[in-house]
Write a protein that holds these residues in place. Structure first.
Motif: not given
Length: 242
Positions: A14, A207-210, A238, A18, A242, A38
């Motif tokens: 995971q 968001d999602h590591g970015t 985003t 990033d 969530r 995130a």
């Protein structure tokens, strides 16, 4: 104060962060926003030297995190999501404990403790057990404990979660004073968009590591459209929390 370039962090398969790039000027408030999961807390844990990273570079106050973590620990303070206050000790005893751990010495430590109790309006409750404190008082004591070491950089991980509106406003005033008067740099994560809007000189949205957006509150609002709010920016980029 903080320079991060091409930062990557994964836990197993995971990817949590990033390729993060960000710069935080000294004596400013930088807010990191993002949905749950995130990567905000992981970012704070890396900056505080608690968690390693896989690739990239992190420099804090001129010190490289990989080669000089001890130097970084000497210039930072951390107030996490959950209070570090020992509820069985008095407010004064909590502060004195941190002063002793910082090796301030008996006289210097006592002076520093008294100064912080006064500054954070805790004099009247100084010798009462912390379990008798309100949520706002515990949070002020928590931040005062962080300031014992006179840090240049303070990382605040959701510092006002669970506080009533008056206590939140009090914390905001304390944060503004730390920057304007003491020249401290604040790295703030928060779920409250109005908090970032009120305090931050610069905001990054994760968001999602970015990082999906970076700029001032006005710049981010303008990127979405006229008369938009940070809520609009957040949901547009985003899809909401969530």
């Amino acid at each position: 104060m903080i320079s991060v370039s091409r930062l990557h962090k994964s836990f197993g398969k995971q990817t949590v962060l990033d390729g993060i790039d960000l710069d935080v000027p000294a004596a400013s408030v930088f807010a990191l926003l993002g949905p749950n999961g995130a990567g905000k807390t992981t970012m704070v844990e890396i900056l505080t030297t608690l968690v390693g990273f896989d690739d990239g570079q992190v420099v804090i106050d001129g010190h490289d995190l990989r080669s000089s973590p001890a130097a970084i620990r000497r210039v930072i303070g951390v107030t996490g999501q959950f209070s570090a206050v020992d509820k069985l000790l008095t407010g004064r005893e909590n502060l004195r404990l941190i002063a002793d751990l910082r090796h301030l010495g008996r006289h210097a430590g006592a002076e520093r403790v008294d100064s912080l109790l006064q500054r954070f309006d805790l004099i009247d409750a100084a010798d009462k057990p912390a379990h008798t404190y309100s949520g706002g008082m515990k949070r002020r004591l928590d931040l005062a404990m962080t300031l014992i070491g006179d840090p240049k950089l303070i990382l605040l991980d959701e510092p006002t979660t669970g506080l009533d509106p008056r206590s939140r406003r009090t914390m905001w005033e304390i944060i503004r004073e730390l920057v304007a008067v003491d020249g401290v740099t604040i790295f703030l994560t928060t779920q409250y968009l109005d908090e970032a809007d009120q305090l931050a000189d610069k905001i990054a949205l994760l968001d999602h590591g970015t990082l999906v957006a970076t700029g001032t509150a006005t710049e981010l609002k303008n990127s979405v459209g006229a008369a938009s709010t940070l809520d609009d920016v957040f949901f547009a980029l985003t899809g909401g929390i969530r």
